[in-house]
Write a protein that holds these residues in place. Sequence first.
Motif, PDB file in Angstrom:
ATOM      1  N   ASN A  47      18.475 -10.971   5.852  1.00  0.00           N
ATOM      2  CA  ASN A  47      19.649 -10.133   6.089  1.00  0.00           C
ATOM      3  C   ASN A  47      19.989 -10.020   7.569  1.00  0.00           C
ATOM      4  OD1 ASN A  47      21.722  -8.355   4.991  1.00  0.00           O
ATOM      5  ND2 ASN A  47      20.598  -6.692   5.965  1.00  0.00           N
ATOM      6  N   SER A  50      22.861 -11.914   8.748  1.00  0.00           N
ATOM      7  CA  SER A  50      24.229 -11.469   8.436  1.00  0.00           C
ATOM      8  C   SER A  50      24.919 -10.874   9.653  1.00  0.00           C
ATOM      9  CB  SER A  50      24.190 -10.419   7.320  1.00  0.00           C
ATOM     10  OG  SER A  50      23.607 -10.936   6.153  1.00  0.00           O
ATOM     11  N   ALA A  61      26.160 -11.275   3.920  1.00  0.00           N
ATOM     12  CA  ALA A  61      25.623  -9.940   3.637  1.00  0.00           C
ATOM     13  C   ALA A  61      25.848  -9.556   2.180  1.00  0.00           C
ATOM     14  CB  ALA A  61      26.260  -8.912   4.561  1.00  0.00           C
ATOM     15  N   ILE A  64      23.334 -11.517   0.065  1.00  0.00           N
ATOM     16  CA  ILE A  64      21.961 -11.035   0.221  1.00  0.00           C
ATOM     17  C   ILE A  64      21.779  -9.691  -0.462  1.00  0.00           C
ATOM     18  CG2 ILE A  64      20.285 -10.194   1.912  1.00  0.00           C
ATOM     19  CD1 ILE A  64      21.294 -12.376   3.796  1.00  0.00           C
ATOM     20  N   PHE A  65      22.772  -8.819  -0.366  1.00  0.00           N
ATOM     21  CA  PHE A  65      22.645  -7.514  -1.004  1.00  0.00           C
ATOM     22  C   PHE A  65      22.688  -7.630  -2.525  1.00  0.00           C
ATOM     23  CE2 PHE A  65      22.051  -5.003   2.499  1.00  0.00           C
ATOM     24  CZ  PHE A  65      22.092  -3.650   2.190  1.00  0.00           C
ATOM     25  N   ASN A  92      13.903  -6.536   7.474  1.00  0.00           N
ATOM     26  CA  ASN A  92      15.167  -6.521   8.204  1.00  0.00           C
ATOM     27  C   ASN A  92      14.983  -6.045   9.643  1.00  0.00           C
ATOM     28  OD1 ASN A  92      18.477  -5.023   7.549  1.00  0.00           O
ATOM     29  ND2 ASN A  92      17.862  -6.691   8.844  1.00  0.00           N
ATOM     30  N   ILE A 187      24.570  -1.945   7.591  1.00  0.00           N
ATOM     31  CA  ILE A 187      25.084  -3.149   6.944  1.00  0.00           C
ATOM     32  C   ILE A 187      26.593  -3.305   7.116  1.00  0.00           C
ATOM     33  CG2 ILE A 187      25.450  -2.066   4.692  1.00  0.00           C
ATOM     34  CD1 ILE A 187      24.087  -5.621   5.445  1.00  0.00           C
TER      35      ILE A 187
END
Length: 577
Positions: A47, A50, A61, A64-65, A92, A187
């Motif tokens: 992450n 990202s 992102a 990945i989420f 992270n 994020i």
Amino acid sequence: MAEPIDSSARETASRNAASGASGRNGAARRTLPAWHYLGAAALGALNTLSFAPTPNGGWLAIAIFAAFYLWLTRTAGWKSALFTGWAFGFGNFVTGVWWLYVSMHFYGGMPAPLAGAAVALFALYLGLYPALAACIWSFCAGHASNGRAGDRPFSPTWHGAFAFASAWALGEWARGYVFTGFPWLSIGYTQVDGPLAGFAPIAGVYGVGWVLALIAALVVEALVRAWALKHQSSGHQPDATAQAHPRAPRVAVVVPAAAALALIATGLLLTNVSWTQPANTPLNVRLLQGNVKQDMKFSEAGMNAALDEFQKLITEKPADLIVTPETAIPVLLQEMPQPFARAIRHFADSTGTAILFGAVGGTVTQDGRVVDFTNSLFGITPGQPGLYRYDKHHLVPFGEFIPWGFHWFVNLMNIPLGDFARGAPVQPPFLVHNQPVAANICYEDIFGEEIARTVRENPTAPGVLINSTNLGWFGNTIALDQHLQMARMRSLETGRPMLRATNTGATAAIDARGRVIARLPVYTVGSLDVRIEGTTGYTPYVRTGNNTVIAISLLMLAFGFAFGPGRLGRGKAADKR
């Protein structure tokens, strides 16, 4: 029919023996293997890619989420959800803020093993917030009671999707608030060039993160339901995931997928909305970058070299406004050499140039002592006596004040630190011609709520934001690009341009839509000449701050905890008894 039952019994018994744990009433509980948590940590590390400097990391992102949420749905109750979130957060942060090692070891002189351990411990602390978010999601999505050996795997639902988005947003908000806050790597920052940037003026970086998490969860819901539908239509014996959805009509696949696409489309369309309007005369601004070596900045030779360098840069040519980096003049204001002070004052008065320079401030007592030192910016207005002053309000722990009980840790480093006094939360802007300019110093610009408050509560609303900083402590690392990315988010949230004058980079000009219009190469000496137009008006985020996303998240989680599938399921079971 006996053989399948016997096989199932043997399989259950085998799982029970492997679990090595018992739940309430002796029911064995499922456990997850170590590689599950290693996988979560790997997703967290991935992450980091990202964020800046990765181009177009916003799409990465979301992917990945979605993978992380799918991974989270494998958990066997709230404890495993908590440790899954913790592993993701640790992966992270240990890869995303490793540049702290540079400041502690290379510039602070801390032994390498101790500096590495400090970064790891800090990442473990920061990982507590994703862990808390995952745990809250587990309770509010009806998943916390799951985990017995005979339970079907948890399956993504609409209810779980909103719980995930809300828990994640609150976790990030808490991380940006508790112990003075550290909202680095929230994020939502991945979306400054991503498809969800249009939500920033409405709900800020945490609101963008809320939408991103919701989209990721909806994508997983659609994929899982499509997988169940495929197994049902194939005529094969469905697996555990398919069993979780005995009836999965196509609409159950299409609706969450359509909702995720609608949110993305809305984010893209919102980028075309202008929340603020141009105001006042555009300014010609020069942003200075001195590239003063950090390891000699506070030595006598280094201070003299810095004074000579910045006198040359400031007086090189006129502009409406010239801005230096943080503590570019590395001395107390009252101790500034007279030749330097006279030179820049004469230049300002003779050319009509306003100058905003960084130095150390202080208050002189009646007996001549200087107390209450501050990290400050001072402004010279041509033709006017006196100085404008902005004192930094949000101080850096360990950098500008030492938290109680941590003096032993600071003593391990050779970095000159002190306990600075704080400025007021909202301070008047610096008026350049007819354009009010709001200053902030160093990492103050990573706190969106505080920047919004400065715009909202100032009697004279600023039209331009200026950040003066020194990231020389962190070397030529991803910290420079990450900080620039966060400054861009502040422009999106407020609808105002942001100008950044830094010691080593990234010195840049950002327009009111968050776009970098000019930038100096890092670790070079020079000035960036830009023409910038201020704005007026308030975005929805400036008016409400983080209150919108906090209120929505709390409401969603309260509803989920009170009426979610876990509580309703327990109620039905009680009725049957």
